[in-house]
Design an enzyme around this catalytic site. Sequence first.
Site, short mmCIF file in Angstrom:
data_model
loop_
_atom_site.label_atom_id
_atom_site.label_comp_id
_atom_site.label_asym_id
_atom_site.label_seq_id
_atom_site.Cartn_x
_atom_site.Cartn_y
_atom_site.Cartn_z
N PRO A 184 5.78 4.45 5.66
CA PRO A 184 7.18 3.29 6.23
C PRO A 184 7.52 3.37 5.10
CG PRO A 184 4.85 1.97 6.62
CD PRO A 184 4.83 3.88 6.83
N CYS A 185 8.03 4.24 3.86
CA CYS A 185 8.20 3.77 2.96
C CYS A 185 9.51 2.94 2.62
CB CYS A 185 8.98 5.43 2.22
SG CYS A 185 10.11 6.35 3.38
N HIS A 186 9.92 2.88 4.21
CA HIS A 186 11.37 2.09 3.87
C HIS A 186 11.04 0.32 3.45
CE1 HIS A 186 9.51 2.31 8.27
NE2 HIS A 186 10.10 1.19 8.02
#
Length: 157
Positions: free
Chosen positions: A120-122
Amino acid sequence: MTQIVFFNSPLGITKIVGDANGISEISVSDEGEVSVSIPKELKQAVIQLQEYFEGKRNDFNLNLNPKGTEFQQRVWQELLNIPFGKTLSYLELSKKLGDVKAIRAVAAANGKNPLWIVVPCHRVIGTDGSLTGYAGGLGRKKWLLEHENPTNQQSLF
């Protein structure tokens, strides 16, 4: 043998690449043709991403096999520790990795994350809370964060 599948998601055409060793890439695009069949090696990834988009899944249980440098792998591994519905700043992420001065390198590794949503880089944002940089576009980042943490609108009556 590497397998590829394309399917429709609320954010565009999602592409999944992987083989018997695991999923190596998940990305999204505005273009592409949806696959007619799903290779067995990618079936769980498609199912779990669809459940995520339907609001039925908060985490993923997939065999991941991203390609990257040792440093990138460390950053991506740390991203997996950010809980669903939460965010972390690039500075906080750098601190967790043990080097506040590495903030630019951490941001660059974050931007090269090949496993959209699943890693989850978001969930990484600017120190001031801004939605800085996102390979999939800021509109998609905003959608993902709102999807994971919807604001409950109060009833007027």
